[in-house]
Design a protein around this motif. Sequence first.
Motif, short mmCIF file in Angstrom:
data_model
loop_
_atom_site.label_atom_id
_atom_site.label_comp_id
_atom_site.label_asym_id
_atom_site.label_seq_id
_atom_site.Cartn_x
_atom_site.Cartn_y
_atom_site.Cartn_z
N PRO A 31 47.49 36.40 55.96
CA PRO A 31 46.64 35.49 56.26
C PRO A 31 45.21 35.80 55.53
O PRO A 31 44.50 34.89 55.02
CB PRO A 31 46.18 35.59 57.91
CG PRO A 31 46.54 36.79 58.38
CD PRO A 31 47.69 37.11 57.60
N ASP A 32 45.04 37.12 55.06
CA ASP A 32 43.86 37.44 54.38
C ASP A 32 43.95 37.49 53.06
O ASP A 32 43.32 37.86 52.06
CB ASP A 32 43.29 38.72 54.76
CG ASP A 32 42.97 38.72 56.49
OD1 ASP A 32 42.51 37.57 56.97
OD2 ASP A 32 43.15 39.80 57.06
N ARG A 33 45.24 37.20 52.60
CA ARG A 33 45.42 37.22 50.86
C ARG A 33 45.38 35.98 50.05
O ARG A 33 45.59 35.12 50.61
CB ARG A 33 46.74 37.77 50.79
CG ARG A 33 47.04 39.37 51.25
CD ARG A 33 46.43 40.20 50.44
NE ARG A 33 46.70 41.37 51.02
CZ ARG A 33 46.58 42.51 50.08
NH1 ARG A 33 46.25 42.70 48.83
NH2 ARG A 33 47.34 44.01 50.64
N ASP A 34 45.27 36.14 48.99
CA ASP A 34 45.20 34.79 48.10
C ASP A 34 46.70 34.19 47.82
O ASP A 34 47.56 35.04 48.07
CB ASP A 34 44.50 35.14 46.85
CG ASP A 34 45.34 36.24 45.84
OD1 ASP A 34 46.22 35.82 45.31
OD2 ASP A 34 44.98 37.39 46.07
N PRO A 35 46.49 33.11 47.64
CA PRO A 35 47.86 32.18 47.43
C PRO A 35 48.90 32.95 46.59
O PRO A 35 50.07 32.93 46.77
CB PRO A 35 47.52 30.96 47.08
CG PRO A 35 46.04 30.72 47.59
CD PRO A 35 45.58 31.98 47.30
N ALA A 36 48.42 33.45 45.41
CA ALA A 36 49.36 34.15 44.37
C ALA A 36 49.94 35.26 45.04
O ALA A 36 51.19 35.50 44.98
CB ALA A 36 48.61 34.35 43.02
N TRP A 37 49.11 36.24 45.57
CA TRP A 37 49.58 37.34 46.25
C TRP A 37 50.67 37.15 47.24
O TRP A 37 51.82 37.69 47.46
CB TRP A 37 48.62 38.18 46.70
CG TRP A 37 49.05 39.63 47.23
CD1 TRP A 37 48.94 40.59 46.33
CD2 TRP A 37 49.45 40.01 48.41
NE1 TRP A 37 49.43 41.87 47.13
CE2 TRP A 37 49.91 41.54 48.27
CE3 TRP A 37 50.07 39.33 49.39
CZ2 TRP A 37 50.22 42.21 49.15
CZ3 TRP A 37 50.58 40.26 50.60
CH2 TRP A 37 50.68 41.28 50.31
N VAL A 38 50.45 36.00 48.23
CA VAL A 38 51.54 35.50 49.21
C VAL A 38 52.59 35.14 48.67
O VAL A 38 53.74 35.74 49.31
CB VAL A 38 50.77 34.50 50.14
CG1 VAL A 38 51.99 34.06 51.04
CG2 VAL A 38 49.32 35.05 50.91
N LEU A 39 52.70 34.50 47.60
CA LEU A 39 53.87 33.79 47.23
C LEU A 39 54.64 35.17 46.47
O LEU A 39 55.77 35.21 46.69
CB LEU A 39 53.83 32.82 46.16
CG LEU A 39 53.26 31.47 46.62
CD1 LEU A 39 52.92 30.51 45.77
CD2 LEU A 39 54.12 30.87 47.62
#
Length: 670
Positions: free
Chosen positions: A76-84
């Motif tokens: 939940p605390d990561r940016d969208p690019a890192w999550v994907l």
Amino acid sequence: MSNSLLKFGWVSALLLVGALQLSQAWDGATLYFGLAAAAGFAALLLKRIVPAGLAALAVMVAAMAGGFFLARGASPDRDPAWVLLDTVPRLLTAARPAPATPELLVPGLLLIIGISTGMVLSVTKRGTALFVPALGSATLYVSAALLTTGRADRYGLVALTVVTLLALGWLVIDRRGPVVPPAVLATALAALTLLTFVLPTNGFEPRRLVTPPVTDIAISNPLPQLASWAAQGEAELFRMRGPEVPVRLVTLSRYSGASWEAASTYGPLGVVDAPDLPTGGKFQDASVDLRITGLQGEWLPGVGKPQAVSLSNAMVDPDTGSLVVAEGLTTGLSYTVRGVVETPADADLAEAQVPTSATKYTALPRLPFTLAEYARQATQNARTPYEKAVALEQVVRLNRRPDAEAPVGSSYARLETFLFGAAGESGAGAGTAEQFASAYAVLARAVGLPTRVVVGFQPVPEQNGERVVRAADATAWPEVYFSGWGWVAFDPVSGNGSGPSAASKREVLNRLASTTAKPTPTSLPSVPPLVQPTALQGTDTAAPATPKTFPFWVFTPVLLLVVLFAARTSRRLRLRAAGPVGAWNEVLDALQLAGLRPKPSRTVPDVAREWGDAGARLAVMVDQAAFAPQPAHHENSWRLARQVRKAVRRKASWWRRAMWAVDPRPLFRR
């Protein structure tokens, strides 16, 4: 039926086969992948409003945004690019098949959405209908083969279906359009065969590209908790639906002389190494649905040797199959476990042997002589390992009683009191399942039987379709490993638990009548007080082997050649669609490859005359296409260009002809 409908039907069939194939890498995800395969048709609708490129971009942006919202719960605390980006390592370190949880589904869904969009949009353009769907189908098939190590298509039936569909498309749908040369198709199919069959069967594992999150977890031994559970009585722990099989909470394989210890290193199911002792030759699959209602701690109830768990955060000890959730159990947690339950027949065990190298399961540090001699006396007339195991079950049970209030513990001292204590001594001849199972395991190890202790719950009857497991149902039992047949449970408390049949045990005990009498512990002054274990010298654990990494750099030259070939093929397709001007550019590419590139000052007719009648006729078409007020499209311009190209190639040196297909220079020619 129109040609467009045939094309879309063909693409739909290829997508359906590819989606079903890829979905096998997940547990119960067929519907999700079927819906994702239809995403390309959404791009087809958008294409009526915006160009095809923007339509494809819109679909992929929407898919990636949806993937981010599905997967962000894991980070939940990561940016969208890192999550994907993190979804791929998560998938490669999850169980196999992977649970159909949102964060694990995202990479597969994005892959099939992208391929679906490209395939559907490609068939709306002339000249690419034979190339892009074939490439997309191959990508889906190879991805499924690598994620399942070839198990998704054991007999090649899916590959045969894909090849058949592609052949129908090439022969029926687009015969008049540009086609890929047969030699190229044969090479591509051969490469697919290599990737999907040779690599998986030779141990290629894409999961080794990612370091699995092996975790060290310090979890207390649950054996002493048996007394507490017995005191709670009717307190409900969890509910289950499924076959009537024992539920395993934790398997304890290390014994220190003071207590039993669980494994401390856990990894995702399906990623960690194989167990040190293989599964037996006879087994059955069992799948149960469980819902936690009162059980606490980190141990996750399961059945048999777990093969799949619907929780993405469940980890497993590969040797024992014990499941843990590092965050702890929560009330209301629901999940499904599918495991393998070993089911050897009585006749299989009668003459079965035990492995001599399983020192981990026979280790007894500083074993007291009294226990070693007691085990020897109990099995002195036994001929086989199975007879020893049955005799010890009877010996431990005789003249001893279960007592929920007995002192806890499984040390040598506690077991000696349990087995040899004088009447009136606290814990003498009385104990919980902890003492019965521990005493059996120690005695069995003393005579060379690989043994471990399991904490779990014996089968309970159904109530309105559910089995309610209560605290009083908790117990422990020992298991002995027999070569070829796996781990077999014994029940020194009652003799009626899971494992060999009562008839088989009675037959053995009738032959060993002398062992049913209580052996006499020996305490001669001349005997050393301690006997060093012969089953283990030094430490009982080996240093973990450094995993071997595959040298993927060896594929770099092949990858570069494939990229160059694909780029050259794409350029030829674009030139072919451009009419006479494109055909003349194909001739100029050939001249450059042959080292005969003309000077920029020379005109088209001047250069073309050097290559015979075909070159002269092509030059006329090029002038008409370039300067005529209404240039006509000449269908045979590409045929003339191929004739000139062949003539040019014949004049090239041998080494230029060898590099002809992968020479990158035409890609940079303006």
